[in-house]
Design an enzyme around this catalytic site. Structure first.
Site, PDB file in Angstrom:
ATOM      1  NE  ARG A  82      60.517  37.555   8.385  1.00 47.35           N
ATOM      2  CZ  ARG A  82      60.933  38.530   7.571  1.00 47.35           C
ATOM      3  NH1 ARG A  82      60.831  38.409   6.258  1.00 47.35           N
ATOM      4  NH2 ARG A  82      61.449  39.632   8.054  1.00 47.35           N
ATOM      5  CE  LYS A 184      65.239  39.293   9.236  1.00 46.02           C
ATOM      6  NZ  LYS A 184      65.768  39.203   7.864  1.00 46.02           N
ATOM      7  CD  GLU A 220      67.499  34.472   1.092  1.00 41.90           C
ATOM      8  OE1 GLU A 220      67.146  35.646   1.202  1.00 41.90           O
ATOM      9  OE2 GLU A 220      67.140  33.584   1.876  1.00 41.90           O
TER      10      GLU A 220
HETATM   11  C1  LIG Z   1      65.492  39.595   6.553  1.00 44.54           C
HETATM   12  C2  LIG Z   1      65.936  38.878   5.323  1.00 44.54           C
HETATM   13  C3  LIG Z   1      65.461  39.214   4.045  1.00 44.54           C
HETATM   14  C4  LIG Z   1      64.575  40.409   3.789  1.00 44.54           C
HETATM   15  O1  LIG Z   1      63.318  40.292   4.377  1.00 44.54           O
HETATM   16  P1  LIG Z   1      62.392  41.570   4.574  1.00 44.54           P
HETATM   17  O2  LIG Z   1      61.239  41.049   5.336  1.00 44.54           O
HETATM   18  O3  LIG Z   1      62.011  42.051   3.229  1.00 44.54           O
HETATM   19  O4  LIG Z   1      63.201  42.577   5.308  1.00 44.54           O
HETATM   20  C5  LIG Z   1      65.867  38.445   2.980  1.00 44.54           C
HETATM   21  N1  LIG Z   1      66.716  37.410   3.126  1.00 44.54           N
HETATM   22  C6  LIG Z   1      67.207  37.061   4.331  1.00 44.54           C
HETATM   23  C7  LIG Z   1      68.142  35.921   4.443  1.00 44.54           C
HETATM   24  C8  LIG Z   1      66.832  37.785   5.468  1.00 44.54           C
HETATM   25  O5  LIG Z   1      67.316  37.436   6.659  1.00 44.54           O
END
Ligand SMILES: *Cc1c(COP(=O)(O)O)cnc(C)c1O
Length: 340
Positions: A82, A184, A220
């Protein structure tokens, strides 16, 4: 190895400085050898790319002690993947995936005294990140970067049980249809601070963001993916190009199918359908699943039948199974648990 004398159970989700962190620098078109350092501070030029144009991204994962005393991490290869994709989107040099996993292992190993003991509920949170370091004043990608991983012990996410959250539907958008919602990047969090502060002031735990184009579909929250359970016991999660592909959520979908024999589907979810679901949860590394009891849309309440006292029954099964896999109580799928 002697553990640090910390009150593990009362730790919050905060920064506790540990002894070692990993650093690697990118210069002249290549990453250097990289290695551990005890220096927790970073000295940057005033014009560093990260400071001017926010060229930075990050990851988050955990290390913990299993029931039989091993120190492990959960699917670090997916964090490496990622971060690779994120870096490409931000015109940063991707950090090699195998080196990423090696660096994770090196940091955990060097700070093994800070990995909370099994049963404490606490974990060691790892924060890989990368940023542009050289002076950049014209708008363009930096040419020099630093990749780092530090770790900090964090307490149990749910102190005294997982109380369902109340969310509100936000009037702000988290991500544009062809924007950066699926990576991210620090910038996604910078712009989410105002909406979350406002939501907290109004008494809500999190914002539910809808798709920016039509404001009809569930996306989300600021930092976790949604997972719903239908009244006939199917697990559903929103499909969208502008949500962050949560490793926890992707793992839970596999757990639902392969461990619990449930149907699990990733599809567009209209906000109009939410009132018909039986359970709702938020998925992410920090909490695994946080149950949601209520969602408020401009005064109109959606109350899930699972209520405000405990997790819904299927959410609970998903939570118990995934944490069982992580803590070594259940056999993991191939490659999910990486021993240090
Ligand atoms: C990091 C993150 C998540 C959760 O991802 P994981 O890999 O399960 O920790 C979900 N939404 C956003 C916007 C994030 O930055």
């Amino acid at each position: 190895m002697e553990k640090k004398d910390l009150d593990w159970a009362s730790l919050g989700f905060g920064y506790v400085q540990t002894e070692q962190r990993y650093v690697s620098n990118f210069k002249d078109g290549k990453w250097d050898e990289g290695g551990l350092t005890t220096d927790a501070n970073i000295v940057l030029n005033e014009c560093a790319g990260v400071l001017q144009y926010a060229q930075t991204c990050f990851e988050g994962l955990k290390a913990y002690t299993t029931e039989d005393g091993r120190i492990v991490t959960f699917r670090p290869d997916l964090n490496a993947d990622r971060m690779y994709t994120t870096a490409q989107r931000l015109e940063m040099p991707p950090f090699p995936k195998d080196k990423f996993v090696e660096a994770v292992k090196a940091v955990v190993k060097a700070n093994a005294a800070y990995v909370p003991p099994y049963g404490s509920g606490a974990t060691l949170y790892l924060r890989p990140y990368m940023f542009g370091t050289n002076p950049v004043i014209g708008v363009k990608p930096a040419t020099e970067y630093q990749f780092r991983i530090f770790c900090t012990p964090v307490g149990p996410y749910f102190k005294g049980g997982a109380k369902p959250l109340t969310l509100c539907v936000s009037d702000f958008d988290r991500a544009a249809p062809h924007g950066t919602g699926n990576i991210k990047a620090g910038l996604n969090y910078a712009m989410s601070l105002h909406p979350i502060v406002e939501a907290h002031k109004a008494g809500y735990a999190e914002n539910m963001y809808l798709d920016a184009a039509t404001r009809t579909k569930v996306e989300e929250t600021g930092g976790a993916n949604f997972l719903f359970v239908t009244k006939d016991g199917k697990v559903v999660t929103p499909k969208s190009n502008s949500i962050l592909p949560s490793i926890t959520r992707r793992s839970l979908m596999i757990v639902a199918r392969e461990y619990l024999g449930l149907e699990a589907e990733e599809r567009e979810i209209f906000f109009d359908e939410v009132k018909d679901f039986a359970e709702c949860g938020l998925c992410g590394t920090a909490a695994v699943i946080s149950p949601v009891g209520k969602i408020v849309d401009h005064g109109k309440e959606i109350c899930f039948p699972s209520g405000m006292d405990e997790m819904g029954p299927i959410t609970k099964k998903l939570y118990d199974t995934l944490t069982g896999i992580q803590m070594g109580r259940l056999d993991p799928p191939e490659g999910w648990i990486v021993e240090i």
